[in-house]
Design a protein around this motif. Structure first.
Motif, PDB file in Angstrom:
ATOM      1  N   GLY A   4       0.776  -1.246   0.027  1.00  0.00           N
ATOM      2  CA  GLY A   4      -0.145   0.146   0.118  1.00  0.00           C
ATOM      3  C   GLY A   4       1.035   1.518  -0.026  1.00  0.00           C
ATOM      4  N   ASN A   5       1.707   1.013   0.382  1.00  0.00           N
ATOM      5  CA  ASN A   5       2.922   2.363   0.342  1.00  0.00           C
ATOM      6  C   ASN A   5       4.125   1.516  -0.228  1.00  0.00           C
ATOM      7  OD1 ASN A   5       1.344   4.177   2.047  1.00  0.00           O
ATOM      8  ND2 ASN A   5       1.731   2.105   3.546  1.00  0.00           N
ATOM      9  N   PHE A   6       4.513   2.392  -0.743  1.00  0.00           N
ATOM     10  CA  PHE A   6       6.813   3.177  -1.482  1.00  0.00           C
ATOM     11  C   PHE A   6       7.441   3.778  -0.870  1.00  0.00           C
ATOM     12  CE2 PHE A   6       3.112   0.121  -3.557  1.00  0.00           C
ATOM     13  CZ  PHE A   6       4.006  -1.015  -4.528  1.00  0.00           C
ATOM     14  N   TYR A   7       7.890   3.643  -0.944  1.00  0.00           N
ATOM     15  CA  TYR A   7       9.053   4.749   0.691  1.00  0.00           C
ATOM     16  C   TYR A   7      10.133   4.449  -1.362  1.00  0.00           C
ATOM     17  CZ  TYR A   7       6.577   4.029   4.811  1.00  0.00           C
ATOM     18  OH  TYR A   7       5.068   3.917   5.470  1.00  0.00           O
ATOM     19  N   VAL A   8      10.871   5.844  -1.604  1.00  0.00           N
ATOM     20  CA  VAL A   8      11.676   5.722  -3.156  1.00  0.00           C
ATOM     21  C   VAL A   8      12.515   7.445  -3.067  1.00  0.00           C
ATOM     22  CG1 VAL A   8      11.507   6.298  -5.390  1.00  0.00           C
ATOM     23  CG2 VAL A   8       9.816   5.324  -4.560  1.00  0.00           C
ATOM     24  N   GLN A   9      13.882   6.404  -2.214  1.00  0.00           N
ATOM     25  CA  GLN A   9      15.296   7.808  -2.464  1.00  0.00           C
ATOM     26  C   GLN A   9      15.013   8.521  -4.138  1.00  0.00           C
ATOM     27  OE1 GLN A   9      16.976   6.516  -5.184  1.00  0.00           O
ATOM     28  NE2 GLN A   9      18.535   8.343  -5.251  1.00  0.00           N
ATOM     29  N   LEU A  10      14.893   9.732  -3.933  1.00  0.00           N
ATOM     30  CA  LEU A  10      14.776  10.548  -4.157  1.00  0.00           C
ATOM     31  C   LEU A  10      16.115  11.714  -4.235  1.00  0.00           C
ATOM     32  CD1 LEU A  10      13.402  11.406  -7.230  1.00  0.00           C
ATOM     33  CD2 LEU A  10      11.767  12.254  -6.349  1.00  0.00           C
ATOM     34  N   ALA A  11      16.018  12.346  -3.133  1.00  0.00           N
ATOM     35  CA  ALA A  11      17.363  13.367  -3.048  1.00  0.00           C
ATOM     36  C   ALA A  11      18.039  13.219  -3.984  1.00  0.00           C
ATOM     37  CB  ALA A  11      16.589  13.532  -1.677  1.00  0.00           C
ATOM     38  N   PHE A  15       6.713   7.773  -0.829  1.00  0.00           N
ATOM     39  CA  PHE A  15       6.595   8.928  -0.103  1.00  0.00           C
ATOM     40  C   PHE A  15       8.456   8.860  -0.703  1.00  0.00           C
ATOM     41  CE2 PHE A  15       3.607   7.018   2.485  1.00  0.00           C
ATOM     42  CZ  PHE A  15       3.548   7.918   3.679  1.00  0.00           C
ATOM     43  N   VAL A  16       8.329   9.867  -1.143  1.00  0.00           N
ATOM     44  CA  VAL A  16       9.584  10.353  -1.878  1.00  0.00           C
ATOM     45  C   VAL A  16      10.707  10.874  -0.877  1.00  0.00           C
ATOM     46  CG1 VAL A  16       8.157  11.133  -3.990  1.00  0.00           C
ATOM     47  CG2 VAL A  16       8.902  13.050  -2.585  1.00  0.00           C
ATOM     48  N   GLY A  17      12.046  10.584  -1.736  1.00  0.00           N
ATOM     49  CA  GLY A  17      12.952  11.100  -0.436  1.00  0.00           C
ATOM     50  C   GLY A  17      12.873  12.378  -0.427  1.00  0.00           C
ATOM     51  N   VAL A  18      12.790  13.344   0.359  1.00  0.00           N
ATOM     52  CA  VAL A  18      12.949  14.984   0.190  1.00  0.00           C
ATOM     53  C   VAL A  18      15.117  15.114   1.402  1.00  0.00           C
ATOM     54  CG1 VAL A  18      11.433  15.317  -0.050  1.00  0.00           C
ATOM     55  CG2 VAL A  18      12.241  14.882   2.229  1.00  0.00           C
ATOM     56  N   THR A  19      16.144  14.312   2.266  1.00  0.00           N
ATOM     57  CA  THR A  19      16.851  14.441   2.077  1.00  0.00           C
ATOM     58  C   THR A  19      17.682  13.504   2.538  1.00  0.00           C
ATOM     59  OG1 THR A  19      16.113  13.608   4.119  1.00  0.00           O
ATOM     60  CG2 THR A  19      15.525  16.125   4.420  1.00  0.00           C
ATOM     61  N   ASP A  20      18.883  13.432   1.801  1.00  0.00           N
ATOM     62  CA  ASP A  20      20.181  13.213   1.296  1.00  0.00           C
ATOM     63  C   ASP A  20      20.867  12.035   2.709  1.00  0.00           C
ATOM     64  OD1 ASP A  20      22.379  11.437   0.623  1.00  0.00           O
ATOM     65  OD2 ASP A  20      23.059  12.526  -1.183  1.00  0.00           O
ATOM     66  N   LEU A  33       0.948  11.055  -2.306  1.00  0.00           N
ATOM     67  CA  LEU A  33       1.971  11.409  -2.072  1.00  0.00           C
ATOM     68  C   LEU A  33       2.201  11.886  -0.235  1.00  0.00           C
ATOM     69  CD1 LEU A  33       4.814  13.048  -2.870  1.00  0.00           C
ATOM     70  CD2 LEU A  33       3.991  15.002  -2.972  1.00  0.00           C
ATOM     71  N   GLY A  34       3.807  11.725  -0.382  1.00  0.00           N
ATOM     72  CA  GLY A  34       4.218  11.048   1.584  1.00  0.00           C
ATOM     73  C   GLY A  34       5.729  12.002   1.053  1.00  0.00           C
ATOM     74  N   THR A  35       6.280  12.167   2.172  1.00  0.00           N
ATOM     75  CA  THR A  35       7.535  12.325   2.004  1.00  0.00           C
ATOM     76  C   THR A  35       8.634  11.509   2.971  1.00  0.00           C
ATOM     77  OG1 THR A  35       7.865  14.354   3.676  1.00  0.00           O
ATOM     78  CG2 THR A  35       7.388  14.464   1.196  1.00  0.00           C
ATOM     79  N   CYS A  36      10.096  11.466   3.156  1.00  0.00           N
ATOM     80  CA  CYS A  36      10.696  10.287   4.158  1.00  0.00           C
ATOM     81  C   CYS A  36      12.005  11.331   3.725  1.00  0.00           C
ATOM     82  CB  CYS A  36      10.507   9.875   3.424  1.00  0.00           C
ATOM     83  SG  CYS A  36      11.126   8.421   1.652  1.00  0.00           S
ATOM     84  N   ASP A  37      12.886  10.044   4.103  1.00  0.00           N
ATOM     85  CA  ASP A  37      14.854  10.541   4.194  1.00  0.00           C
ATOM     86  C   ASP A  37      14.959   9.006   2.605  1.00  0.00           C
ATOM     87  OD1 ASP A  37      15.031  12.291   6.436  1.00  0.00           O
ATOM     88  OD2 ASP A  37      13.700  10.097   7.528  1.00  0.00           O
ATOM     89  N   ASP A  38      15.837  10.013   2.001  1.00  0.00           N
ATOM     90  CA  ASP A  38      16.303   8.833   1.264  1.00  0.00           C
ATOM     91  C   ASP A  38      16.640   7.359   1.480  1.00  0.00           C
ATOM     92  OD1 ASP A  38      15.531  10.974  -0.704  1.00  0.00           O
ATOM     93  OD2 ASP A  38      17.919  10.573  -1.457  1.00  0.00           O
ATOM     94  N   CYS A  39      16.925   7.112   2.355  1.00  0.00           N
ATOM     95  CA  CYS A  39      17.323   6.478   3.169  1.00  0.00           C
ATOM     96  C   CYS A  39      17.184   5.989   4.561  1.00  0.00           C
ATOM     97  CB  CYS A  39      19.204   5.632   2.616  1.00  0.00           C
ATOM     98  SG  CYS A  39      19.293   5.501   0.931  1.00  0.00           S
ATOM     99  N   GLY A  40      17.759   4.843   5.226  1.00  0.00           N
ATOM    100  CA  GLY A  40      18.250   4.756   7.040  1.00  0.00           C
ATOM    101  C   GLY A  40      19.599   5.789   6.506  1.00  0.00           C
TER     102      GLY A  40
END
Length: 349
Positions: free
Chosen positions: A244-251, A274-279, A307-314
């Motif tokens: 149901g959710n995808f977290y995609v590195q983008l920044a 959820f798109v990555g907005v911090t690297d 649309l959501g946001t996340c960090d690129d990775c842990g």
């Protein structure tokens, strides 16, 4: 409510925990881990994070927590090379049956003791653990028996977290992008997606709405293992995963608009990205305004309600990675939270 924002998982360990990991006894290590979890959750709450994680302070790594202490492992498994020349090596399974030694709900239950806010829990995707089985097989334990055991254990890992009240359970699928470097034909990626879907299909549609998948090119010691692999080969197949959710590195992507066009063309109906907005491996801390602008760019391609946001990775997903400081990680997370709020206000959501 605004645009949702979530962390990915790992946060650098504090010095006291690193010291206990390198030389303390079991009692000292357990106490340091518990203190680090409490501190992580407290600091995330103070930043204003609407969804929390325990920072994986008690995991040896995001990938190997289920097999910690397992018998029947040899050290000479699959090698993962990083762009800067260093490697990580998985163990090799030498005997069956395959059983998790630790399930992730134990981390979740400990974290939830410290907060009333939603807590998400990251788990390792079964496709990653499938790499433990050697290519030449194991006498008396055929691959089919291993896969059956792996599917049952992965289902139990996810279900235990859902039952323990996880806001979302996130499958870490960093091997997805890496698979295209190992096998540019895409056959290995197809196998990974099919294997993960065998687990996801064991859950109801309502349960899958609380399950997500994270993809990134790896992040360890300020390097990556597959950032040079074109997202165009991964994303259409990634969105075939029934989550149901995808977290995609983008920044950290050099062409984010091109990636967003691919996401927009293939995102499954009803799913949230959820798109990555911090690297996490860039030492420069993003400003809230930079984060805002990245969110607004994504909203030009994607429906804001999906649309959501996340960090690129842990941050520091391997416990011994000290390349990023704890302070920088929290500063980046604060920028993500504030910048997402700024974008939400600009978009009127």
């Amino acid at each position: 409510m605004g645009i949702p924002t979530e962390p990915i998982g790992s946060i650098p360990r504090p010095p006291a925990l690193l010291a206990a990991m390198s030389g303390g006894g079991e009692t000292e290590l357990a106490a340091a881990q518990a203190a680090a979890v409490a501190d992580t959750i407290s600091r995330l709450e103070a930043i204003g994070c609407p969804v929390l994680v325990d920072g994986e302070q008690s995991k040896p790594s995001f990938a190997t927590y289920p097999i910690t202490g397992m018998a029947g492992l040899a050290p000479d498994g699959a090698v993962i090379p990083f762009a800067d020349g260093h490697t990580r090596q998985l163990p090799r399974l030498t005997a069956g049956p395959f059983r998790y030694q630790v399930h992730a709900d134990a981390y979740l239950r400990a974290a939830r003791e410290h907060t009333a806010l939603p807590v998400k829990q990251a788990v390792i995707a079964p496709s990653a653990l499938s790499l433990l089985y050697p290519a030449d097989g194991i006498e008396g334990y055929p691959r089919k028996a291993f896969v059956d055991d792996l599917l049952a254990e992965a289902e139990a890992d996810i279900r235990g977290c859902l039952d323990a009240g996880a806001h979302v359970v996130q499958l870490d699928f960093t091997e997805g992008r890496l698979s295209l470097k190992l096998d540019p034909s895409g056959g290995l990626l197809d196998d990974f997606v099919a294997l993960n879907n065998l687990v996801l299909d064991r859950f109801t549609e309502a349960e899958r709405a609380r399950i997500g998948v994270h993809t990134c090119p790896g992040g360890d010691q300020d390097s990556t293992h597959s950032a040079d692999v074109d997202y165009a080969g991964l994303l259409p197949k990634l969105f075939g995963l029934r989550a149901g959710n995808f977290y995609v590195q983008l920044a950290s992507e050099p062409e984010p608009d091109r990636v967003l066009e691919i996401v927009a063309a293939h995102l499954p109906p009803g799913a949230t990205v959820f798109v990555g907005v911090t690297d996490p491996i860039d030492p420069q801390v993003e400003t809230p305004e930079q984060v805002r602008d990245r969110v607004l760019a994504a909203a030009r391609h994607l429906p804001v309600e999906r649309l959501g946001t996340c960090d690129d990775c842990g941050f520091s997903p391997f416990a011994d990675d000290t390349s990023t400081s704890r302070e920088i990680a929290f500063a980046k997370i604060a920028a993500r939270v504030e910048g997402t709020a700024l974008a939400s206000a600009r978009l009127g959501v």
